[in-house]
Design a protein around this motif. Structure first.
Motif, mmCIF file in Angstrom:
data_model
loop_
_atom_site.group_PDB
_atom_site.id
_atom_site.type_symbol
_atom_site.label_atom_id
_atom_site.label_comp_id
_atom_site.label_asym_id
_atom_site.label_seq_id
_atom_site.Cartn_x
_atom_site.Cartn_y
_atom_site.Cartn_z
ATOM 1 N N ARG A 1 0.843 -1.210 0.000
ATOM 2 C CA ARG A 1 0.000 0.000 0.000
ATOM 3 C C ARG A 1 0.871 1.250 0.000
ATOM 4 N NH1 ARG A 1 -2.817 -3.413 3.383
ATOM 5 N NH2 ARG A 1 -4.930 -3.877 2.661
ATOM 6 N N SER A 2 1.950 1.224 0.757
ATOM 7 C CA SER A 2 2.863 2.374 0.806
ATOM 8 C C SER A 2 3.467 2.650 -0.560
ATOM 9 C CB SER A 2 3.987 2.128 1.822
ATOM 10 O OG SER A 2 3.486 1.990 3.115
ATOM 11 N N ILE A 3 3.865 1.596 -1.244
ATOM 12 C CA ILE A 3 4.451 1.755 -2.580
ATOM 13 C C ILE A 3 3.401 2.247 -3.572
ATOM 14 C CG2 ILE A 3 5.535 0.531 -4.513
ATOM 15 C CD1 ILE A 3 6.884 -1.253 -2.310
ATOM 16 N N ALA A 4 2.191 1.732 -3.467
ATOM 17 C CA ALA A 4 1.108 2.213 -4.333
ATOM 18 C C ALA A 4 0.864 3.696 -4.086
ATOM 19 C CB ALA A 4 -0.167 1.410 -4.084
ATOM 20 N N MET A 5 0.825 4.098 -2.818
ATOM 21 C CA MET A 5 0.597 5.509 -2.488
ATOM 22 C C MET A 5 1.729 6.375 -3.021
ATOM 23 S SD MET A 5 1.098 8.417 -0.547
ATOM 24 C CE MET A 5 2.360 7.813 0.537
ATOM 25 N N VAL B 1 -3.127 0.631 -7.876
ATOM 26 C CA VAL B 1 -2.778 1.682 -8.847
ATOM 27 C C VAL B 1 -3.695 1.614 -10.068
ATOM 28 C CG1 VAL B 1 -0.981 2.510 -10.418
ATOM 29 C CG2 VAL B 1 -0.400 1.943 -8.051
ATOM 30 N N GLU B 2 -3.888 0.429 -10.613
ATOM 31 C CA GLU B 2 -4.739 0.304 -11.803
ATOM 32 C C GLU B 2 -6.178 0.726 -11.512
ATOM 33 O OE1 GLU B 2 -4.349 -3.699 -13.303
ATOM 34 O OE2 GLU B 2 -2.521 -3.183 -14.423
ATOM 35 N N ASN B 3 -6.710 0.301 -10.368
ATOM 36 C CA ASN B 3 -8.092 0.651 -10.048
ATOM 37 C C ASN B 3 -8.258 2.125 -9.730
ATOM 38 O OD1 ASN B 3 -10.204 -1.605 -10.020
ATOM 39 N ND2 ASN B 3 -8.339 -2.587 -9.294
ATOM 40 N N ASN C 1 -12.136 9.278 -11.802
ATOM 41 C CA ASN C 1 -13.232 10.256 -11.814
ATOM 42 C C ASN C 1 -14.280 9.930 -10.751
ATOM 43 O OD1 ASN C 1 -12.030 11.695 -13.887
ATOM 44 N ND2 ASN C 1 -13.175 10.643 -15.484
ATOM 45 N N ASP C 2 -14.675 8.664 -10.658
ATOM 46 C CA ASP C 2 -15.665 8.264 -9.655
ATOM 47 C C ASP C 2 -15.114 8.438 -8.238
ATOM 48 O OD1 ASP C 2 -17.433 7.567 -11.689
ATOM 49 O OD2 ASP C 2 -16.816 5.459 -11.682
ATOM 50 N N ILE C 3 -13.874 8.044 -8.042
ATOM 51 C CA ILE C 3 -13.247 8.160 -6.723
ATOM 52 C C ILE C 3 -13.126 9.628 -6.322
ATOM 53 C CG2 ILE C 3 -11.076 7.812 -5.462
ATOM 54 C CD1 ILE C 3 -10.777 5.143 -7.065
ATOM 55 N N ASP C 4 -12.662 10.463 -7.237
ATOM 56 C CA ASP C 4 -12.509 11.888 -6.933
ATOM 57 C C ASP C 4 -13.853 12.560 -6.664
ATOM 58 O OD1 ASP C 4 -9.792 11.588 -7.146
ATOM 59 O OD2 ASP C 4 -9.588 12.723 -9.018
ATOM 60 N N GLU C 5 -14.883 12.105 -7.355
ATOM 61 C CA GLU C 5 -16.228 12.646 -7.113
ATOM 62 C C GLU C 5 -16.687 12.317 -5.691
ATOM 63 O OE1 GLU C 5 -20.651 11.866 -8.876
ATOM 64 O OE2 GLU C 5 -19.030 12.078 -10.339
ATOM 65 N N LEU C 6 -16.395 11.105 -5.250
ATOM 66 C CA LEU C 6 -16.733 10.720 -3.872
ATOM 67 C C LEU C 6 -15.978 11.577 -2.853
ATOM 68 C CD1 LEU C 6 -16.987 6.843 -3.689
ATOM 69 C CD2 LEU C 6 -18.635 8.492 -2.867
ATOM 70 N N ILE C 7 -14.709 11.815 -3.125
ATOM 71 C CA ILE C 7 -13.919 12.670 -2.222
ATOM 72 C C ILE C 7 -14.549 14.048 -2.154
ATOM 73 C CG2 ILE C 7 -11.681 13.783 -1.837
ATOM 74 C CD1 ILE C 7 -10.386 11.310 -3.198
ATOM 75 N N ILE D 1 -6.694 5.471 -2.448
ATOM 76 C CA ILE D 1 -6.399 4.065 -2.152
ATOM 77 C C ILE D 1 -7.461 3.487 -1.213
ATOM 78 C CG2 ILE D 1 -4.792 2.552 -0.894
ATOM 79 C CD1 ILE D 1 -2.519 4.218 -2.164
ATOM 80 N N GLY D 2 -7.795 4.233 -0.164
ATOM 81 C CA GLY D 2 -8.814 3.758 0.773
ATOM 82 C C GLY D 2 -10.157 3.538 0.099
ATOM 83 N N ILE D 3 -10.557 4.480 -0.728
ATOM 84 C CA ILE D 3 -11.827 4.364 -1.449
ATOM 85 C C ILE D 3 -11.767 3.201 -2.434
ATOM 86 C CG2 ILE D 3 -13.358 5.508 -3.109
ATOM 87 C CD1 ILE D 3 -12.539 8.177 -1.666
ATOM 88 N N CYS D 4 -10.651 3.049 -3.094
ATOM 89 C CA CYS D 4 -10.468 1.934 -4.023
ATOM 90 C C CYS D 4 -10.686 0.606 -3.306
ATOM 91 C CB CYS D 4 -9.060 1.993 -4.626
ATOM 92 S SG CYS D 4 -8.646 0.587 -5.668
ATOM 93 N N GLU D 5 -10.109 0.466 -2.122
ATOM 94 C CA GLU D 5 -10.281 -0.791 -1.388
ATOM 95 C C GLU D 5 -11.718 -0.962 -0.907
ATOM 96 O OE1 GLU D 5 -6.969 -2.936 0.528
ATOM 97 O OE2 GLU D 5 -6.317 -0.899 1.063
#
Length: 162
Positions: free
Chosen positions: A8-12, A53-55, A61-67, A89-93
């Motif tokens: 997760r750290s590397i993905a971030m 990362v891929e997700n 766009n969907d994740i940023d809209e939720l934020i 990352i949290g929203i993705c999971e």
């Protein structure tokens, strides 16, 4: 550092670099490859890095809209790059992860730990607040699983008595 937490750290860090460098989609794979070589020394599996990362990229766009909806006092551009990518990352999971591997509360806790490590003094509270709001809006999946396991015998006894 545990293997999944390191991933997760590397993905971030990869998403941070990608975001900081103006989100060039074609650059993300080379960033991930470089960070795996530099930072993932000694781990065999990197599936979680690639998944996150891929997700995040594919659903940005969907994740940023939720934020934006759940942190309405903070325009996306004003959220620090670190916090923004930890939230992604949290929203993705929460949205795309396998709850059998990572329950929602674990995903939230992992994001909070990333915020404590990489973010500012208020990052953990901010990440917790935003992800907690999203979790509640999702209907709090798996919330009562532990309670149900513990209280299952009590519930059966009450049903039998009636």
């Amino acid at each position: 550092m545990a293997n999944r937490h390191l991933q997760r750290s590397i993905a971030m860090q990869s998403l941070f670099e990608w975001d900081f460098n103006r989100k060039k989609k074609d650059a993300i794979l080379s960033i991930v490859d470089k960070n795996i070589k530099d930072l993932a020394v000694g781990i065999d599996e990197t599936d979680l890095i690639v998944f996150l990362v891929e997700n995040v990229i594919n659903n940005q766009n969907d994740i940023d809209e939720l934020i934006a909806q759940c942190a309405s006092d903070w325009p996306l551009e004003q959220i620090t790059t670190v916090d923004r990518n930890i939230l992604r990352i949290g929203i993705c999971e929460l949205l795309y992860g396998d709850y059998n591997k990572v329950p929602p509360k674990v995903a939230i806790n992992e994001a909070i730990e990333l915020a404590k490590t990489f973010g500012g003094p208020n990052s953990a509270k901010f990440v917790n607040g935003v992800l907690g709001t999203i979790y509640r809006e999702m209907g709090e999946p798996l919330k009562d699983d532990d309670k149900n396991k513990k209280n299952n015998k009590k519930t059966k006894k009450r049903i039998i008595k009636k």
